[in-house]
Design an enzyme around this catalytic site. Structure first.
Site, PDB file in Angstrom:
ATOM      1  N   ASP A  11      87.140 -37.254  86.957  1.00 17.43           N
ATOM      2  CA  ASP A  11      88.355 -37.523  87.739  1.00 17.43           C
ATOM      3  C   ASP A  11      88.401 -39.022  87.996  1.00 17.43           C
ATOM      4  O   ASP A  11      87.372 -39.686  88.024  1.00 17.43           O
ATOM      5  CB  ASP A  11      88.448 -36.679  89.023  1.00 17.43           C
ATOM      6  CG  ASP A  11      87.195 -36.685  89.881  1.00 17.43           C
ATOM      7  OD1 ASP A  11      86.369 -37.620  89.754  1.00 17.43           O
ATOM      8  OD2 ASP A  11      87.044 -35.762  90.700  1.00 17.43           O
ATOM      9  N   ASN A  17      72.325 -33.224  84.713  1.00 16.91           N
ATOM     10  CA  ASN A  17      73.668 -33.683  85.102  1.00 16.91           C
ATOM     11  C   ASN A  17      73.553 -34.662  86.264  1.00 16.91           C
ATOM     12  O   ASN A  17      72.787 -34.429  87.210  1.00 16.91           O
ATOM     13  CB  ASN A  17      74.472 -32.443  85.536  1.00 16.91           C
ATOM     14  CG  ASN A  17      75.950 -32.697  85.703  1.00 16.91           C
ATOM     15  OD1 ASN A  17      76.583 -33.243  84.805  1.00 16.91           O
ATOM     16  ND2 ASN A  17      76.516 -32.308  86.839  1.00 16.91           N
ATOM     17  N   GLU A  24      71.720 -34.148  89.762  1.00 19.13           N
ATOM     18  CA  GLU A  24      71.649 -35.284  90.690  1.00 19.13           C
ATOM     19  C   GLU A  24      70.263 -35.520  91.281  1.00 19.13           C
ATOM     20  O   GLU A  24      70.116 -35.711  92.485  1.00 19.13           O
ATOM     21  CB  GLU A  24      72.689 -35.092  91.802  1.00 19.13           C
ATOM     22  CG  GLU A  24      74.093 -34.949  91.257  1.00 19.13           C
ATOM     23  CD  GLU A  24      75.149 -34.653  92.328  1.00 19.13           C
ATOM     24  OE1 GLU A  24      74.811 -34.621  93.520  1.00 19.13           O
ATOM     25  OE2 GLU A  24      76.317 -34.462  91.954  1.00 19.13           O
TER      26      GLU A  24
HETATM   27  O1  9MR Z   1      84.033 -30.100  93.981  1.00 19.17           O
HETATM   28  C1  9MR Z   1      82.976 -29.606  94.745  1.00 19.17           C
HETATM   29  C2  9MR Z   1      83.445 -29.448  96.183  1.00 19.17           C
HETATM   30  O2  9MR Z   1      84.386 -28.407  96.259  1.00 19.17           O
HETATM   31  C3  9MR Z   1      82.272 -29.150  97.071  1.00 19.17           C
HETATM   32  O3  9MR Z   1      82.683 -29.153  98.423  1.00 19.17           O
HETATM   33  C4  9MR Z   1      81.196 -30.189  96.862  1.00 19.17           C
HETATM   34  C5  9MR Z   1      80.000 -29.904  97.697  1.00 19.17           C
HETATM   35  O4  9MR Z   1      79.014 -30.855  97.549  1.00 19.17           O
HETATM   36  O5  9MR Z   1      80.812 -30.209  95.506  1.00 19.17           O
HETATM   37  C6  9MR Z   1      81.848 -30.588  94.670  1.00 19.17           C
HETATM   38  O6  9MR Z   1      81.406 -30.687  93.362  1.00 19.17           O
HETATM   39  C7  9MR Z   1      80.357 -31.620  93.121  1.00 19.17           C
HETATM   40  C8  9MR Z   1      79.557 -31.128  91.956  1.00 19.17           C
HETATM   41  O7  9MR Z   1      79.097 -29.833  92.215  1.00 19.17           O
HETATM   42  C9  9MR Z   1      78.399 -32.034  91.651  1.00 19.17           C
HETATM   43  N1  9MR Z   1      78.827 -33.386  91.461  1.00 19.17           N
HETATM   44  C10 9MR Z   1      79.686 -33.935  92.497  1.00 19.17           C
HETATM   45  C11 9MR Z   1      80.872 -33.009  92.738  1.00 19.17           C
HETATM   46  C12 9MR Z   1      81.818 -33.653  93.725  1.00 19.17           C
HETATM   47  O8  9MR Z   1      81.224 -33.784  94.974  1.00 19.17           O
END
Ligand code: 9MR
Length: 671
Positions: free
Chosen positions: A278, A211, A168
């Site tokens: 999702d 990613n 990101e």
């Molecule tokens: O699913 C993840 C969630 O449990 C965490 O709280 C969150 C923290 O930022 O990150 C989520 O996963 C993210 C992923 O690592 C990167 N792309 C976005 C995802 C959804 O926020």
């Protein structure tokens, strides 16, 4: 035969259509076709593996004690991404102090269950401990970043297949630039290159991925920014192997350009993966569209959903996953499995259950495509559509009918809702030329990496094009035969030689055609010789003239050893409809499937028109395919058929009848 003279003979009322005809051929769609010997699997991972892909999920270490969770995990998934356990705040909460425990728990478990691992993630502005984000000195930060990458990758060396090296990094919105972060602000844009170079050195065997989210729409500035970065890396030899598109979608699922985005990144020489899928409310169609886009791109090597059950999701209130809170499969699950080429377990008990059903019902759209005249084309009817879904777009070729005869038109669009507004490109302006050209069929000849447009000119003709989306790329017509094969000459009577259709299996290509006189002909050549060498012309099927009239389509049914034949017939009411047959091979004998007026494949009596019955003819068209290559593979489920229909009250000059195109969608699919 002089085609124009022939057309001149065909002036008649709609009911009088019977006597003549042109029309011809179909073809459509998406996706990779599977080998005939493939046995379809009933789990996501096993099915994805059949096309060389993986199907994975995000896993949370804290849920590994839940038997329902691990039961689904081990049954369905063959790749695992730690949802949070390899993020910087967990793994190096203070400088130089590494906490590998939770990540190792996931890696150890996955390894012992034969699941491959994606590492997520080494450098990310989020879930970053304060001790990193407060660094202001470039030398210090570079050392900290390189040490983090190197230490984490070394720890997992040999057990992580692919790493999200940087996550990101690009800004949302219209800038197309990197977002502000401690890494960019202190190290400059070059931190990305530094991270990838360090990662390559740390574990040369691991695939290195970039990613990001909101890079699924090819037209988005963020997508273009990411793309320029990858292109620049490849041009300068900076190591990068893959791009992860997270695919956190709203209820509508992927944008129409999603496949274009995947294939465009892939064309830079990287693999692409869907890494965090999702979809709000988990519409089966939205999931299918997402999976199909990946299946259609050879370098889309795997799909990961971001969690197992809705209750496991970071966006749990939107129920975006494939399993409900109790661990039951949702309808999106079956849709994904089917699109991967598999068979839902509940309908899979016998081989017969995988075959096409013996009866059909359909729902029709209204008129989707009407002619578009211009100063030099006064088009009365648009007919005989052929269609493929390729690179995020439907590509439709059709006959144009006007008082001056028949020729061809091309249009493309991302979604059926845009079909009516697509630009019509008249192919008589290209090397295909003016004169009698009708009933096109389009497909990609994968061995030759060339698109083919097959059509009738009095002979069976074809043009080729390296780029389906370039109407000016088509070559001048060439003929498949030096002249009409003798067996056709002997049987055609007062009919017409029409509707040429090519389909190939792994060894041979077959050319089918009709004679408007009750005969379906078949010639063959080898895949290697195609388009030359068509010979051994035989009558593949015969019936009375009206019962086996024209517009045949032949398809391979995905995931089975079955082929489907459709032939247009003229009913006792004078209206057009389709009969169907199946065979175990393209040169085999055809067995009736839904082949009568009371049990038709598609006829006015098994089609509902929610928006009003604009036609009583279900005439010459083409199935929406599961792929676009020479195997003409169609899905076994939720069939769709693009057809020509006609205002029932229309009459008069045959060539001026107002044919329009509409889309049938199967409503009795059991899978
Ligand atoms: O699913 C993840 C969630 O449990 C965490 O709280 C969150 C923290 O930022 O990150 C989520 O996963 C993210 C992923 O690592 C990167 N792309 C976005 C995802 C959804 O926020």
């Amino acid at each position: 035969m002089n085609p124009l003279k022939r057309l001149g003979c065909r002036r008649a009322s709609v009911l009088g259509l019977l006597a003549a005809t042109v029309l011809a051929t179909p073809g459509t769609a998406t996706g990779a076709s599977d080998a005939p010997e493939t046995v379809r699997a009933s789990t996501l991972g096993a099915q994805a593996a059949q096309s060389g892909r993986y199907f994975g999920t995000a896993v949370a270490a804290g849920r590994l004690g839940d038997g329902t969770y691990t039961g689904i995990l081990d049954r369905e998934f063959n790749s695992v991404t730690p949802e949070n356990e390899m993020k910087w705040d967990t793994i190096e909460p203070s400088r130089g102090s590494f906490n590998f425990g939770p990540g190792d728990q996931i890696v150890n478990r996955a390894t012992s269950h034969g699941q491959r691992m994606r590492g997520h993630t080494l450098v990310w502005h989020s879930q970053l401990p304060g001790w990193v984000s407060s660094i202001r000195d470039a030398g210090t930060l570079r050392g900290v970043m390189n040490n983090h990458i190197t230490t984490v990758m070394n720890h997992h060396k040999g057990r992580i297949h692919s790493w999200d090296v940087v996550n990101e990094a690009f800004a949302d919105g219209s800038s197309g630039q990197l977002r502000s972060s401690v890494f960019r602000d202190v190290l400059g844009d070059g931190f990305l290159e530094q991270a990838f170079r360090t990662a390559r050195t740390a574990d040369p065997a691991a695939k290195l991925c970039y990613n990001d989210y909101n890079i699924e729409d090819w037209n988005a500035a963020k997508t273009q920014g990411d793309y320029r970065m990858v292109r620049d890396f490849k041009a300068r030899g900076v190591p990068i192997d893959c791009v992860g598109l997270q695919a956190h979608f709203g209820a509508g699922g992927p944008p129409g350009s999603f496949q274009t985005t995947l294939s465009s990144f892939a064309a830079l020489g990287v693999d692409v993966q869907i890494t965090e899928l999702d979809i709000a409310q988990a519409s089966p169609t939205a999931y299918a569209n997402t999976v199909r886009a990946c299946m259609n791109v050879a370098r889309c090597t795997g799909i990961t959903v971001w969690g197992i059950r809705d209750s496991d999701s970071w966006r749990s209130s939107e129920n975006p996953l494939l399993f409900d809170r109790n661990g039951n499969k949702k309808s999106a699950y079956n849709s994904v499995l089917t699109t991967l080429g598999g068979t839902p377990a509940t309908t899979r008990s016998t081989p017969a259950a995988r075959a096409l059903p013996g009866s059909y019902s359909w729902s029709s759209s209204g008129q989707l495509i009407a002619p578009k005249s211009d100063p030099t084309h006064n088009i009365a009817g648009i007919k005989d559509p052929t269609v493929v879904y390729y690179n995020g777009k439907y590509h439709v070729f059709a006959s144009t009918a006007s008082s001056s005869g028949y020729n061809l038109v091309y249009l493309n669009f991302g979604d059926w809702s845009q079909a009516g507004s697509a630009t019509h490109h008249y192919l008589d302006r290209t090397a295909i030329g003016t004169g009698y050209r009708a009933a096109p069929q389009v497909f990609y000849n994968a061995p030759q990496r060339l698109w083919y447009l097959v059509y009738q000119t009095g002979n069976a003709s074809y043009s080729t094009n390296p780029d389906i989306s370039n109407p000016n790329g088509w070559s001048a017509p060439r003929n498949f035969y030096s002249s009409m094969p003798e067996i056709i000459r002997q049987n055609i009577g007062n009919g017409y030689w029409v509707d040429m259709w090519v389909i190939c299996d792994s060894a041979n290509c077959y050319l089918f055609s009709s004679d408007d006189n009750g005969h379906l002909y078949r010639s063959q050549t080898t895949v290697g010789q195609f388009p030359n060498g068509f010979t051994n012309t035989v009558i593949a099927l015969q019936d009375s003239k009206n019962a086996l009239f024209e517009a045949s389509n032949v398809y391979k049914v995905q995931g089975s050893n079955q082929y489907l034949l459709l032939v247009e017939a003229i009913g006792s009411d004078g209206r057009r409809y389709f009969r169907s047959w199946t065979a175990a091979g393209l040169a085999g004998s055809w067995t009736q499937l839904a082949a009568s007026e009371s049990n038709p494949f598609a006829r006015a009596n098994n089609v509902s028109f929610p928006a009003g019955a604009w036609t009583r003819d279900i005439s010459h068209g083409e199935m929406i395919r599961a792929g676009y290559d020479q195997t003409l593979t169609i899905p076994a489920c939720r069939l769709q058929y693009l057809y020509q229909g006609l205002n029932p009250g229309a009459g008069g000059d045959y060539n001026l009848l107002p044919w329009r195109l509409g889309l049938l969608t199967q409503t009795n699919s059991t899978c």
